[in-house]
Design a protein around this motif. Structure first.
Motif, PDB file in Angstrom:
ATOM      1  N   VAL A 155      -9.419  31.966 -24.322  1.00  0.00           N
ATOM      2  CA  VAL A 155     -10.657  32.132 -24.359  1.00  0.00           C
ATOM      3  C   VAL A 155     -10.989  32.965 -25.455  1.00  0.00           C
ATOM      4  O   VAL A 155     -10.564  34.129 -25.532  1.00  0.00           O
ATOM      5  CB  VAL A 155     -11.319  32.903 -22.890  1.00  0.00           C
ATOM      6  CG1 VAL A 155     -12.658  32.939 -22.945  1.00  0.00           C
ATOM      7  CG2 VAL A 155     -10.631  32.013 -21.673  1.00  0.00           C
ATOM      8  N   THR A 156     -12.124  32.754 -26.238  1.00  0.00           N
ATOM      9  CA  THR A 156     -12.738  33.354 -27.536  1.00  0.00           C
ATOM     10  C   THR A 156     -13.853  33.513 -27.305  1.00  0.00           C
ATOM     11  O   THR A 156     -14.761  32.921 -26.416  1.00  0.00           O
ATOM     12  CB  THR A 156     -12.225  32.618 -28.729  1.00  0.00           C
ATOM     13  OG1 THR A 156     -12.998  31.570 -28.729  1.00  0.00           O
ATOM     14  CG2 THR A 156     -10.847  32.343 -29.048  1.00  0.00           C
ATOM     15  N   ASP A 157     -14.556  34.504 -28.157  1.00  0.00           N
ATOM     16  CA  ASP A 157     -16.028  34.823 -28.195  1.00  0.00           C
ATOM     17  C   ASP A 157     -16.728  34.402 -29.370  1.00  0.00           C
ATOM     18  O   ASP A 157     -17.951  34.831 -29.711  1.00  0.00           O
ATOM     19  CB  ASP A 157     -16.219  36.207 -27.815  1.00  0.00           C
ATOM     20  CG  ASP A 157     -15.715  37.395 -28.685  1.00  0.00           C
ATOM     21  OD1 ASP A 157     -14.904  36.691 -29.576  1.00  0.00           O
ATOM     22  OD2 ASP A 157     -15.941  38.417 -28.415  1.00  0.00           O
ATOM     23  N   ARG A 158     -15.873  33.642 -30.424  1.00  0.00           N
ATOM     24  CA  ARG A 158     -16.314  33.414 -31.825  1.00  0.00           C
ATOM     25  C   ARG A 158     -15.981  32.216 -32.333  1.00  0.00           C
ATOM     26  O   ARG A 158     -14.768  31.897 -32.206  1.00  0.00           O
ATOM     27  CB  ARG A 158     -16.159  34.521 -32.562  1.00  0.00           C
ATOM     28  CG  ARG A 158     -16.615  35.992 -32.506  1.00  0.00           C
ATOM     29  CD  ARG A 158     -16.714  36.862 -33.543  1.00  0.00           C
ATOM     30  NE  ARG A 158     -15.247  36.865 -34.452  1.00  0.00           N
ATOM     31  CZ  ARG A 158     -14.084  37.500 -34.043  1.00  0.00           C
ATOM     32  NH1 ARG A 158     -14.040  38.173 -33.029  1.00  0.00           N
ATOM     33  NH2 ARG A 158     -13.202  37.355 -34.741  1.00  0.00           N
ATOM     34  N   ASN A 159     -16.616  31.344 -32.736  1.00  0.00           N
ATOM     35  CA  ASN A 159     -16.299  29.928 -33.368  1.00  0.00           C
ATOM     36  C   ASN A 159     -15.052  30.231 -34.519  1.00  0.00           C
ATOM     37  O   ASN A 159     -14.167  29.498 -34.416  1.00  0.00           O
ATOM     38  CB  ASN A 159     -17.387  29.247 -34.016  1.00  0.00           C
ATOM     39  CG  ASN A 159     -18.275  28.740 -32.778  1.00  0.00           C
ATOM     40  OD1 ASN A 159     -17.957  28.582 -31.745  1.00  0.00           O
ATOM     41  ND2 ASN A 159     -19.535  28.395 -33.344  1.00  0.00           N
ATOM     42  N   ASP A 160     -15.410  31.179 -35.381  1.00  0.00           N
ATOM     43  CA  ASP A 160     -14.361  31.592 -36.408  1.00  0.00           C
ATOM     44  C   ASP A 160     -12.947  31.656 -35.565  1.00  0.00           C
ATOM     45  O   ASP A 160     -11.853  31.448 -36.416  1.00  0.00           O
ATOM     46  CB  ASP A 160     -14.713  32.445 -37.427  1.00  0.00           C
ATOM     47  CG  ASP A 160     -14.917  33.883 -36.881  1.00  0.00           C
ATOM     48  OD1 ASP A 160     -15.154  34.031 -35.648  1.00  0.00           O
ATOM     49  OD2 ASP A 160     -14.835  34.874 -37.577  1.00  0.00           O
ATOM     50  N   LEU A 161     -12.866  32.363 -34.826  1.00  0.00           N
ATOM     51  CA  LEU A 161     -11.766  32.930 -34.206  1.00  0.00           C
ATOM     52  C   LEU A 161     -11.057  31.616 -33.525  1.00  0.00           C
ATOM     53  O   LEU A 161     -10.009  31.321 -33.363  1.00  0.00           O
ATOM     54  CB  LEU A 161     -12.007  33.799 -32.790  1.00  0.00           C
ATOM     55  CG  LEU A 161     -10.584  34.636 -32.343  1.00  0.00           C
ATOM     56  CD1 LEU A 161      -9.924  35.101 -33.181  1.00  0.00           C
ATOM     57  CD2 LEU A 161     -11.087  35.599 -31.457  1.00  0.00           C
ATOM     58  N   ASP A 162     -11.919  30.542 -32.888  1.00  0.00           N
ATOM     59  CA  ASP A 162     -11.280  29.343 -32.361  1.00  0.00           C
ATOM     60  C   ASP A 162     -10.636  28.732 -33.647  1.00  0.00           C
ATOM     61  O   ASP A 162      -9.461  28.071 -33.593  1.00  0.00           O
ATOM     62  CB  ASP A 162     -12.590  28.183 -32.058  1.00  0.00           C
ATOM     63  CG  ASP A 162     -13.147  28.730 -30.774  1.00  0.00           C
ATOM     64  OD1 ASP A 162     -12.512  29.439 -29.833  1.00  0.00           O
ATOM     65  OD2 ASP A 162     -14.057  28.147 -30.256  1.00  0.00           O
ATOM     66  N   GLY A 163     -11.131  28.610 -34.838  1.00  0.00           N
ATOM     67  CA  GLY A 163     -10.557  27.938 -35.765  1.00  0.00           C
ATOM     68  C   GLY A 163      -9.310  28.686 -36.477  1.00  0.00           C
ATOM     69  O   GLY A 163      -8.443  28.061 -36.378  1.00  0.00           O
TER      70      GLY A 163
END
Length: 340
Positions: free
Chosen positions: A326-334
């Motif tokens: 679970v992440t809270d930022r799109n850049d962290l997803d990437g």
């Protein structure tokens, strides 16, 4: 005052305390009666490796072991990093070879080291291990071998020489990688030390990515009175730690056309090991709560997460779990996608 020779001897003694055999490089050189190398270019101790292959794969026919040995000794790629990545896969998973069985051929794995039983491996440290390159002969201070495979290089500098700090050792390693690159195909870690400061890094690490190792057991940082090199040797090269590190704490990341090799720091290594222990306890006791690992910004949480995922997937007690990130930022997803 501690000299470079004394620092080297101290390091050898710390390895011997951990159960490592010690040899002086010139004593096993190609031109000696006790030689363990056929030439100055040879970096793998093939007789020790062949003996380990037979010991660890007792049911494999000799021809299969010969095929595995040939793959190890003849890298498939023209670049060091591609060969290093391939070798790491062979070290962690075994060498894939074709075996004829019941009129058909299937792939089998020949294991190079016994990851689960450290005592079943031959641990060796060699000082002054000369290797002949294209231009000249180079002589790293200490090379660590498992079953004849050179998995670590330690470059030491004189603590009393203000002009010979760890970054001189760093520059020396860059020269070694260029001129005697075969020594680094099987390499897992690089270590720099001037007696006062000690750093560990990967084949692709720049100066900023060479970091200290500050704990022996993960319960607390080592006392300030201890030399950093002693802490690193006893904390990483203890057999109970080293084989876990080789299997679960080394990653290769593809960044466009560039390969980046990443290795865990001491905080990631010990945190992930503790997290796995707590996860198993949470599942087996039905408590279902294993805790939190807290990271500061930039401390490598992505690597910790990837290493933790690899360990829980491999743990038989957890029965191949599903992992939800679970992440809270799109850049962290990437970022996590690339890391995993």
């Amino acid at each position: 005052m501690i000299t470079e020779d004394l620092l080297e001897q101290l390091a050898i003694d710390w390895f011997k305390d951990l159960g490592y055999q010690y040899l002086y490089g010139p004593d096993i050189a190609p031109d000696t009666t006790a030689g363990e190398r056929d030439s100055w270019q040879q970096v793998i101790l093939t007789r020790r490796l062949r003996s380990a292959l037979q010991r660890l794969n007792p049911t494999m026919p000799p021809q299969v072991l010969d095929d595995a040995l040939h793959k190890i000794l003849h890298p498939a790629h023209p670049t060091l990093l591609l060969n290093n990545r391939d070798f790491h896969r062979m070290l962690a998973d075994g060498v894939t070879v074709d075996v004829s069985e019941d009129d058909h051929t299937k792939g089998q794995h020949v294991h190079l080291i016994d990851m689960d039983n450290p005592a079943n491996n031959e641990l060796l440290v060699i000082s002054q291990f000369s290797v002949k390159g294209e231009k000249t002969t180079r002589r790293p201070d200490l090379v660590v071998f498992i079953n004849g495979l050179p998995i670590a290089v330690l470059e030491l500098k004189n603590p009393s020489d203000e002009t010979a700090d760890i970054w001189k050792a760093f520059e020396q390693l860059q020269t070694y990688k260029s001129e005697i690159s075969d020594l680094f195909i099987a390499n897992a870690v690089l270590i720099l030390s001037d007696g006062v400061n000690t750093r560990i890094g990967s084949l692709t690490a720049d100066r900023e990515r060479f970091t200290p190792w500050r704990s022996i057991d993960g319960n607390a940082e080592a006392p300030a009175i201890m030399m950093e090199l002693e802490v690193l040797i006893k904390g990483l090269f203890h057999p109970n730690h080293l084989f876990d590190y080789l299997r679960h704490f080394i990653l290769f990341e593809q960044d466009g056309g560039k390969i980046i090799k990443k290795i865990a720091g001491y905080h990631q290594f010990f945190a992930v090991r503790r997290a796995l222990q707590k996860t198993i306890e949470a599942v087996t006791t039905k408590d279902n709560r294993c805790g939190v690992v807290w990271h500061t910004q930039g401390s490598g949480k992505s690597i910790s997460m990837a290493c933790y995922a690899g360990k829980v997937i491999a743990a038989p007690e957890l029965n191949n779990p599903t992992i939800l990130v679970v992440t809270d930022r799109n850049d962290l997803d990437g970022q996590l996608f690339e890391t995993f």
